[in-house]
Design a protein around this motif. Structure first.
Motif, PDB file in Angstrom:
ATOM      1  N   LEU A   1       0.790  -1.140   0.003  1.00 55.24           N
ATOM      2  CA  LEU A   1      -0.041   0.080   0.038  1.00 55.24           C
ATOM      3  C   LEU A   1       0.940   1.361  -0.148  1.00 55.24           C
ATOM      4  O   LEU A   1       0.788   2.260  -0.662  1.00 55.24           O
ATOM      5  N   LYS A   2       1.846   1.031   0.812  1.00 56.16           N
ATOM      6  CA  LYS A   2       2.989   2.083   0.966  1.00 56.16           C
ATOM      7  C   LYS A   2       3.620   2.665  -0.465  1.00 56.16           C
ATOM      8  O   LYS A   2       3.537   3.704  -0.807  1.00 56.16           O
ATOM      9  N   VAL A   3       4.059   1.607  -1.287  1.00 55.56           N
ATOM     10  CA  VAL A   3       4.450   1.853  -2.442  1.00 55.56           C
ATOM     11  C   VAL A   3       3.585   2.223  -3.400  1.00 55.56           C
ATOM     12  O   VAL A   3       3.743   3.132  -4.012  1.00 55.56           O
ATOM     13  N   MET A   4       2.304   1.802  -3.214  1.00 55.75           N
ATOM     14  CA  MET A   4       1.154   2.280  -4.241  1.00 55.75           C
ATOM     15  C   MET A   4       1.045   3.658  -3.942  1.00 55.75           C
ATOM     16  O   MET A   4       0.746   4.717  -4.968  1.00 55.75           O
ATOM     17  N   GLU A   5       1.008   4.150  -2.520  1.00 53.09           N
ATOM     18  CA  GLU A   5       0.691   5.692  -2.375  1.00 53.09           C
ATOM     19  C   GLU A   5       1.912   6.575  -2.840  1.00 53.09           C
ATOM     20  O   GLU A   5       1.904   7.681  -3.557  1.00 53.09           O
ATOM     21  N   LEU A   6       2.962   5.944  -2.624  1.00 52.73           N
ATOM     22  CA  LEU A   6       4.291   6.673  -3.276  1.00 52.73           C
ATOM     23  C   LEU A   6       4.158   6.784  -4.468  1.00 52.73           C
ATOM     24  O   LEU A   6       4.693   7.916  -5.342  1.00 52.73           O
ATOM     25  N   GLU A   7       3.887   5.743  -5.523  1.00 49.87           N
ATOM     26  CA  GLU A   7       3.595   5.796  -6.977  1.00 49.87           C
ATOM     27  C   GLU A   7       2.871   6.903  -7.413  1.00 49.87           C
ATOM     28  O   GLU A   7       2.839   7.640  -8.208  1.00 49.87           O
ATOM     29  N   ALA A   8       1.465   6.814  -6.596  1.00 47.68           N
ATOM     30  CA  ALA A   8       0.596   7.818  -7.160  1.00 47.68           C
ATOM     31  C   ALA A   8       1.131   9.435  -6.815  1.00 47.68           C
ATOM     32  O   ALA A   8       0.903   9.817  -7.544  1.00 47.68           O
ATOM     33  N   ASN A   9       1.992   9.507  -5.755  1.00 50.31           N
ATOM     34  CA  ASN A   9       2.238  10.672  -5.397  1.00 50.31           C
ATOM     35  C   ASN A   9       3.351  11.211  -6.365  1.00 50.31           C
ATOM     36  O   ASN A   9       3.540  12.364  -6.854  1.00 50.31           O
ATOM     37  N   ASN A  10       4.138  10.270  -6.821  1.00 45.65           N
ATOM     38  CA  ASN A  10       5.072  10.434  -7.954  1.00 45.65           C
ATOM     39  C   ASN A  10       4.450  11.073  -9.179  1.00 45.65           C
ATOM     40  O   ASN A  10       5.045  11.651  -9.819  1.00 45.65           O
TER      41      ASN A  10
ATOM     42  N   GLN B   1       4.740  14.201 -11.262  1.00 43.76           N
ATOM     43  CA  GLN B   1       4.791  14.469 -12.597  1.00 43.76           C
ATOM     44  C   GLN B   1       3.897  15.282 -13.650  1.00 43.76           C
ATOM     45  O   GLN B   1       4.394  15.736 -14.475  1.00 43.76           O
ATOM     46  N   THR B   2       2.646  14.921 -13.149  1.00 37.43           N
ATOM     47  CA  THR B   2       1.677  15.512 -14.129  1.00 37.43           C
ATOM     48  C   THR B   2       1.430  16.913 -13.287  1.00 37.43           C
ATOM     49  O   THR B   2       0.516  17.562 -14.289  1.00 37.43           O
ATOM     50  N   SER B   3       1.445  17.330 -12.319  1.00 33.92           N
ATOM     51  CA  SER B   3       0.908  18.432 -11.698  1.00 33.92           C
ATOM     52  C   SER B   3       1.549  19.687 -12.633  1.00 33.92           C
ATOM     53  O   SER B   3       2.748  19.828 -13.003  1.00 33.92           O
TER      54      SER B   3
ATOM     55  N   GLU C   1      13.720  12.256  -4.332  1.00 32.20           N
ATOM     56  CA  GLU C   1      13.464  11.724  -3.361  1.00 32.20           C
ATOM     57  C   GLU C   1      12.295  10.737  -3.232  1.00 32.20           C
ATOM     58  O   GLU C   1      12.423   9.540  -2.673  1.00 32.20           O
ATOM     59  N   ALA C   2      11.271  10.756  -4.028  1.00 28.93           N
ATOM     60  CA  ALA C   2       9.983   9.986  -4.164  1.00 28.93           C
ATOM     61  C   ALA C   2      10.418   8.573  -4.848  1.00 28.93           C
ATOM     62  O   ALA C   2      10.378   7.555  -4.192  1.00 28.93           O
ATOM     63  N   ASN C   3      11.312   8.700  -5.853  1.00 30.00           N
ATOM     64  CA  ASN C   3      11.959   7.532  -6.599  1.00 30.00           C
ATOM     65  C   ASN C   3      12.849   6.955  -5.565  1.00 30.00           C
ATOM     66  O   ASN C   3      12.788   5.466  -5.607  1.00 30.00           O
ATOM     67  N   LYS C   4      13.688   7.369  -4.812  1.00 27.10           N
ATOM     68  CA  LYS C   4      14.361   6.716  -3.951  1.00 27.10           C
ATOM     69  C   LYS C   4      13.801   6.123  -2.695  1.00 27.10           C
ATOM     70  O   LYS C   4      13.982   4.790  -2.364  1.00 27.10           O
ATOM     71  N   LYS C   5      12.680   6.721  -2.206  1.00 26.24           N
ATOM     72  CA  LYS C   5      11.784   6.061  -1.401  1.00 26.24           C
ATOM     73  C   LYS C   5      11.011   4.587  -1.992  1.00 26.24           C
ATOM     74  O   LYS C   5      10.773   3.674  -1.295  1.00 26.24           O
ATOM     75  N   ILE C   6      10.555   5.067  -3.279  1.00 24.17           N
ATOM     76  CA  ILE C   6      10.072   3.883  -3.727  1.00 24.17           C
ATOM     77  C   ILE C   6      10.927   2.611  -4.009  1.00 24.17           C
ATOM     78  O   ILE C   6      10.711   1.358  -3.703  1.00 24.17           O
ATOM     79  N   ASN C   7      12.163   2.876  -4.316  1.00 19.85           N
ATOM     80  CA  ASN C   7      13.239   1.898  -4.592  1.00 19.85           C
ATOM     81  C   ASN C   7      13.393   1.190  -2.950  1.00 19.85           C
ATOM     82  O   ASN C   7      13.628  -0.041  -3.099  1.00 19.85           O
ATOM     83  N   GLN C   8      13.448   1.996  -2.182  1.00 13.88           N
ATOM     84  CA  GLN C   8      13.687   1.444  -0.746  1.00 13.88           C
ATOM     85  C   GLN C   8      12.368   0.428  -0.314  1.00 13.88           C
ATOM     86  O   GLN C   8      12.684  -0.535   0.141  1.00 13.88           O
TER      87      GLN C   8
END
Length: 120
Positions: A45-54, A58-60, A78-85
């Motif tokens: 769920l956390k990964v999905m949230e971070l991907e949505a935020n990412n 990107q689209t904003s 930073e968001a990509n780094k968190k997603i990778n972690q």
């Protein structure tokens, strides 16, 4: 005859202890498997949230202000780094789950063999 009966009685109680120990081990493994599965779901769920935020970042559409693009790129990095972690920890948890399942199967097989030896 009495000695044979005593030996039989003591051996059957040892087998009962072995099966009860195996059952306790199986229950413990089931609990740990459930805990790992719930952690896995939370991390997914956390990964999905971070991907949505990412994607939102990107689209904003942000007004063109000097330096804002750099800030967005930093936030994106930073968001990509968190997603990778999160993905790395997810992979570790999946590996742990697989190991636990293997141990669980071994314990089940061992319990089945003990039960077969108990039941003639």
């Amino acid at each position: 005859e009495n000695q044979k009966l005593k030996q039989y009685k003591s051996s059957s109680s040892n087998e009962d202890n072995d099966t009860s120990e195996l059952q306790v081990m199986i229950q413990d493994l089931m609990k740990s498997k459930e805990e790992i599965s719930s952690k896995n779901r939370e991390l997914n769920l956390k990964v999905m949230e971070l991907e949505a935020n990412n994607k939102d970042l990107q689209t904003s559409s942000v007004p063109r202000v000097p330096g804002s693009r750099e800030e967005l790129e930093l936030k994106l990095a930073e968001a990509n780094k968190k997603i990778n972690q999160q993905n790395e920890s997810l992979q570790k948890k999946d590996a742990e789950i697989n190991k636990m399942e293997e141990r669980y199967k071994k314990y089940i097989d061992k319990a089945k063999s003990v039960i077969k030896t108990l039941d003639p």
